[in-house]
Design a protein around this motif. Sequence first.
Motif, PDB file in Angstrom:
ATOM      1  N   TYR A  14       0.827  -1.329  -0.045  1.00  0.00           N
ATOM      2  CA  TYR A  14       0.116   0.005   0.005  1.00  0.00           C
ATOM      3  C   TYR A  14       0.870   1.366  -0.143  1.00  0.00           C
ATOM      4  N   GLY A  15       1.980   1.205  -0.082  1.00  0.00           N
ATOM      5  CA  GLY A  15       3.201   2.314  -0.194  1.00  0.00           C
ATOM      6  C   GLY A  15       2.924   3.297  -1.349  1.00  0.00           C
ATOM      7  N   PRO A  16       3.879   4.009  -1.579  1.00  0.00           N
ATOM      8  CA  PRO A  16       3.760   5.033  -2.736  1.00  0.00           C
ATOM      9  C   PRO A  16       3.719   4.413  -4.120  1.00  0.00           C
ATOM     10  N   ALA A  17       3.152   4.751  -4.866  1.00  0.00           N
ATOM     11  CA  ALA A  17       2.715   4.220  -6.363  1.00  0.00           C
ATOM     12  C   ALA A  17       4.277   4.062  -7.020  1.00  0.00           C
ATOM     13  N   ARG A  18       4.525   3.133  -7.887  1.00  0.00           N
ATOM     14  CA  ARG A  18       5.608   2.776  -8.623  1.00  0.00           C
ATOM     15  C   ARG A  18       5.651   4.104  -9.771  1.00  0.00           C
ATOM     16  N   ARG A  19       7.096   4.242  -9.979  1.00  0.00           N
ATOM     17  CA  ARG A  19       7.267   5.325 -10.917  1.00  0.00           C
ATOM     18  C   ARG A  19       8.268   4.782 -12.006  1.00  0.00           C
ATOM     19  N   ARG A  35      11.036   0.203  -5.888  1.00  0.00           N
ATOM     20  CA  ARG A  35       9.868   0.210  -6.504  1.00  0.00           C
ATOM     21  C   ARG A  35       9.858   1.013  -7.801  1.00  0.00           C
ATOM     22  N   ASP A  36      10.674   1.269  -8.424  1.00  0.00           N
ATOM     23  CA  ASP A  36      10.595   2.060  -9.497  1.00  0.00           C
ATOM     24  C   ASP A  36      11.214   1.393 -10.732  1.00  0.00           C
ATOM     25  N   LEU A  37      10.653   1.338 -12.119  1.00  0.00           N
ATOM     26  CA  LEU A  37      11.056   1.024 -13.329  1.00  0.00           C
ATOM     27  C   LEU A  37      11.893   1.991 -13.960  1.00  0.00           C
ATOM     28  N   ILE A  38      13.464   1.617 -14.205  1.00  0.00           N
ATOM     29  CA  ILE A  38      14.204   2.382 -14.917  1.00  0.00           C
ATOM     30  C   ILE A  38      14.390   2.393 -16.588  1.00  0.00           C
ATOM     31  N   LEU A  39      14.185   3.397 -17.243  1.00  0.00           N
ATOM     32  CA  LEU A  39      14.286   3.343 -18.774  1.00  0.00           C
ATOM     33  C   LEU A  39      15.576   3.963 -19.066  1.00  0.00           C
ATOM     34  N   ALA A  40      16.588   3.490 -19.462  1.00  0.00           N
ATOM     35  CA  ALA A  40      17.817   3.965 -19.963  1.00  0.00           C
ATOM     36  C   ALA A  40      17.664   4.356 -21.504  1.00  0.00           C
ATOM     37  N   PRO A  54      10.597  -7.779  -7.566  1.00  0.00           N
ATOM     38  CA  PRO A  54       9.603  -7.533  -6.624  1.00  0.00           C
ATOM     39  C   PRO A  54       9.272  -8.593  -5.186  1.00  0.00           C
ATOM     40  N   CYS A  55       9.932  -9.677  -5.690  1.00  0.00           N
ATOM     41  CA  CYS A  55       9.945 -10.451  -4.202  1.00  0.00           C
ATOM     42  C   CYS A  55      10.646  -9.884  -3.262  1.00  0.00           C
ATOM     43  N   GLY A  56      11.610  -9.255  -3.416  1.00  0.00           N
ATOM     44  CA  GLY A  56      12.345  -8.777  -2.235  1.00  0.00           C
ATOM     45  C   GLY A  56      13.929  -9.307  -2.337  1.00  0.00           C
ATOM     46  N   CYS A  57      14.192 -10.267  -3.115  1.00  0.00           N
ATOM     47  CA  CYS A  57      15.585 -11.121  -2.985  1.00  0.00           C
ATOM     48  C   CYS A  57      16.708  -9.993  -3.558  1.00  0.00           C
ATOM     49  N   GLY A  58      16.439  -8.854  -4.319  1.00  0.00           N
ATOM     50  CA  GLY A  58      17.319  -7.915  -4.630  1.00  0.00           C
ATOM     51  C   GLY A  58      17.981  -8.167  -6.099  1.00  0.00           C
TER      52      GLY A  58
END
Length: 60
Positions: A14-19, A35-40, A54-58
């Motif tokens: 429920y945290g901030p929206a992904r960007r 939580r963000d998606l990076i576009l190069a 997103p599972c948290g494994c890094g």
Amino acid sequence: MKITRWFRKLWGKYGPARRLVIIEGDELPHDLPARDLILARDGGDDWSVGMRCPCGCGDR
């Protein structure tokens, strides 16, 4: 410790929206935001997208 895990799980759901974060350059940063998606983008051309697992494994 138990409350910290509970809070992280709640914040993840429920945290901030992904960007979508757009960066200029020819490689993705080593440390990607949680939580963000990076576009190069290099020279106006989109060439790569990166995110942390997103599972948290890094994993990238």
